[in-house]
Design a protein around this motif. Structure first.
Motif, short mmCIF file in Angstrom:
data_model
loop_
_atom_site.label_atom_id
_atom_site.label_comp_id
_atom_site.label_asym_id
_atom_site.label_seq_id
_atom_site.Cartn_x
_atom_site.Cartn_y
_atom_site.Cartn_z
N GLY B 39 116.15 -2.41 61.93
CA GLY B 39 116.68 -1.44 60.97
C GLY B 39 118.10 -1.04 61.30
O GLY B 39 118.50 0.10 61.10
N GLY B 40 118.88 -1.99 61.84
CA GLY B 40 120.29 -1.72 62.13
C GLY B 40 120.50 -0.97 63.44
O GLY B 40 121.62 -0.63 63.80
N ARG B 41 119.38 -0.70 64.15
CA ARG B 41 119.49 0.09 65.38
C ARG B 41 120.09 -0.73 66.54
O ARG B 41 120.85 -0.20 67.35
N VAL B 42 119.75 -1.99 66.61
CA VAL B 42 120.23 -2.82 67.71
C VAL B 42 121.20 -3.89 67.20
O VAL B 42 120.82 -4.73 66.40
N ARG B 43 122.45 -3.80 67.64
CA ARG B 43 123.40 -4.88 67.36
C ARG B 43 123.79 -5.50 68.70
O ARG B 43 124.46 -4.86 69.51
#
Lengths: 474, 114
Positions: B39-43
């Motif tokens: 959900g975009g939390r880990v890049r």
């Protein structure tokens, strides 16, 4: 730009990682750069990267020990063995940097060793020698003036020389340059030829000629490879042989030009600036207890620049009951200034003998000076062994005229000023060419100095003069 | 000591394994897939990503499957999950499920969430 920056940042990773994944990491960065546009996404991208660098670099280096390369064969044979942490060689850039750094360091060291005279420390110590200081601004006008006054067939001094004409003692401080027999012979030959042509004293020239030739034949000069030391030694031998401290062999590191018309533009400006800064070398002008006027004068500066200062100084002392001229640090200057100051001490024009030149209008004082009250006041002149040239002219004339009491040490004894003759690009010889008749029928102060009336150490001179002056006030 | 490096399995490595469980991917696609699945939390940054990939390769949990032919100038390495990798992923998920069960029993969650 961003890509270059990231390429640089990638260099922070161990070489093994860069080799394997450097391109891929850069590709990923490129992809993100391509997909994430706008200020905020870019900002987020860079924040990500920074966090990523911080998090991933240390583990990569921790990974390195796992690549330990043991050397089992050597260990078994009983030879010392080494475990290498990194199997790869240092990068070529490292070797290149090391080489350049080492060469640069050596170069700097070599330069410093070859330029001992350039360092401030050295220069300061040489200017403290009791000999005439070459750095003193007062020597410049003396030389340029005399060179100009006697222009017939002579080469005026070089600008650099005027400010840096080295007295023998300090010329050694100049940069040494290799010297061979041929150059030495050329210099000696030229010195003898020059003195034969121009020097006033043929007997002394003969003596010098024989002396130098003998020294050269005996090979006495052969060990000297430093040009400045050679010039210093020759100067000393000339001076000793002729008893004339204005005879000099000069070595100049800067090439001496063949002919130089008039004074160089820079030298005059320098002199002007120095005079403005030093109040025309009128160091102290004050009224001491018992109404004794005191003037400490460190040169006789160019009246063209300093007439007003001189007049103001003498007017300030106008009502003193006696005057002390302190010339203990005076290294000479302009004969016109000698006449100008002496004008206040007489009520009629008086001839100021100057062995450096013939009689001119400036040889006479401009006495009486309107409004002046000093013409009959007692005068004391303080001298030291360093007092020379125009300062000796002032002292000598006042003494011979019985106008002043000289207190202190015998002066240095530099009566003549030399005219410079170029020998080659780096050597020149200075020799006086005139010797006017002395009206007092005696020898001047050449080589002997001016004897004081009250002889004592220069440090005690002021106290003694003050006591003498005090007595005349009661 | 193969076990020590990935035991416990770092979260980045687990996310990469999960990303590769659907299909073979190249580095950038893995990064995007991880971003999506969290959900975009880990890049994952390049350093973390390839550092993890390197370790996973060493432990043989993933493997390289040659270069793509997308464009000749941008040839990319693709990665595939091995059966060992799949096993590690399953056991990690089990471990997490256990943790989840405990958390649920302790009424950590509000309402009927999860």
């Amino acid at each position: 730009m961003s890509e270059k920056l990231y390429t640089l940042l990638l260099r922070l990773y161990p070489a093994a990682f860069r080799r394997e994944y450097g391109d891929a990491a850069l590709q990923l960065f490129r992809d993100r750069l391509h997909d994430e546009r706008g200020f905020l996404p870019r900002l987020r991208l860079w924040l990500d990267l920074l966090v990523d660098l911080g998090l991933s670099i240390p583990p990569e280096y921790r990974r390195a020990p796992s690549t330990l390369v043991p050397a089992p064969l050597q260990a078994k044979s009983g030879l010392p063995s080494f475990n290498l942490l990194e199997s790869e060689l240092p990068r070529p850039g490292t070797f290149l940097f090391g080489t350049i750094f080492a060469l640069a360091s050596l170069g700097v060291l070599g330069f410093v060793l070859n330029h001992p005279g350039e360092t401030n420390l050295f220069r300061r110590s040489s200017s403290q020698t009791p000999a005439r200081s070459s750095a003193s601004p007062t020597s410049a006008p003396q030389l340029s003036k005399d060179a100009g006054a006697q222009s017939s067939g002579s080469t005026p001094a070089h600008p650099d020389q005027q400010s840096s004409v080295p007295p023998p003692a300090t010329s050694v401080a100049q940069q040494a340059q290799e010297l061979d027999n041929k150059e030495r012979h050329l210099v000696i030959d030229a010195v003898i030829t020059n003195l034969t042509q121009h020097y006033i004293d043929p007997d002394a020239t003969k003596k010098i000629s024989g002396l130098l030739s003998t020294h050269e034949k005996n090979g006495d000069y052969n060990p000297i490879t430093s040009s400045s030391a050679f010039a210093g030694l020759l100067s000393k031998q000339l001076q000793d042989a002729a008893q004339d401290p204005h005879l000099m062999v000069i070595y100049s590191r800067q090439p001496i030009p063949n002919r130089l018309p008039g004074p160089p533009p820079g030298a005059l400006d320098q002199y002007r600036a120095a005079m403005e800064q030093q109040n025309c070398t009128f160091e102290r002008i004050e009224i001491l207890p018992h109404n004794i006027g005191y003037l400490k004068l460190n040169s006789f500066p160019d009246p063209g620049l300093c007439r007003a200062t001189a007049v103001a100084a003498m007017e300030r002392l106008n009502h003193a009951g006696a005057i002390i001229f302190d010339l203990r640090d005076n290294r000479g200057g302009y004969p016109e200034m000698v006449s100008l100051i002496a004008s206040y001490l007489f009520d009629h024009p008086v001839y100021m003998f100057n062995p450096r030149e013939g009689v001119t209008a400036q040889s006479w004082t401009q006495s009486p000076v309107p409004g002046n009250t000093l013409a009959h006041k007692p005068v004391y002149v303080l001298t030291s062994a360093a007092t020379i040239s125009a300062a000796e002219q002032f002292s000598y004339n006042l003494k011979m005229l019985r106008r002043a009491t000289l207190v202190g040490e015998t002066t240095q004894g530099g009566a003549h000023a030399g005219v410079f003759h170029r020998i080659d690009d780096h050597f020149a010889v200075a020799s006086p060419e005139v010797r006017p008749v002395n009206p007092y029928g005696k020898a001047d102060w050449e080589g002997t100095g001016v004897e004081p009336d009250v002889k004592l150490k220069e440090a005690d001179a002021l106290q003694a003069a003050m006591k003498l002056a005090e007595k005349t006030q009661h | 000591m193969p076990k020590r490096k990935l035991d416990p399995l770092p979260s980045a490595a687990f996310q990469i394994i999960l990303a590769l469980s659907i299909e073979d991917l190249h580095g950038y696609a893995i990064m995007r897939q991880v971003e999506e699945q969290t959900g975009g939390r880990v890049r994952l940054g390049p350093g973390t990503l390839y550092s993890s990939i390197q370790t996973l390769l060493e432990e043989k949990l993933i493997q390289e499957v040659g270069l793509s032919e997308d464009t000749p100038s941008e040839r990319r390495r693709y990665y595939r999950l091995t059966s060992a990798g799949r096993k590690v992923a399953r056991s990690e998920a089990d471990r997490m499920a256990d943790v989840l069960r405990v958390a649920r029993a302790r009424k950590i969650f509000r309402g009927d969430y999860v």
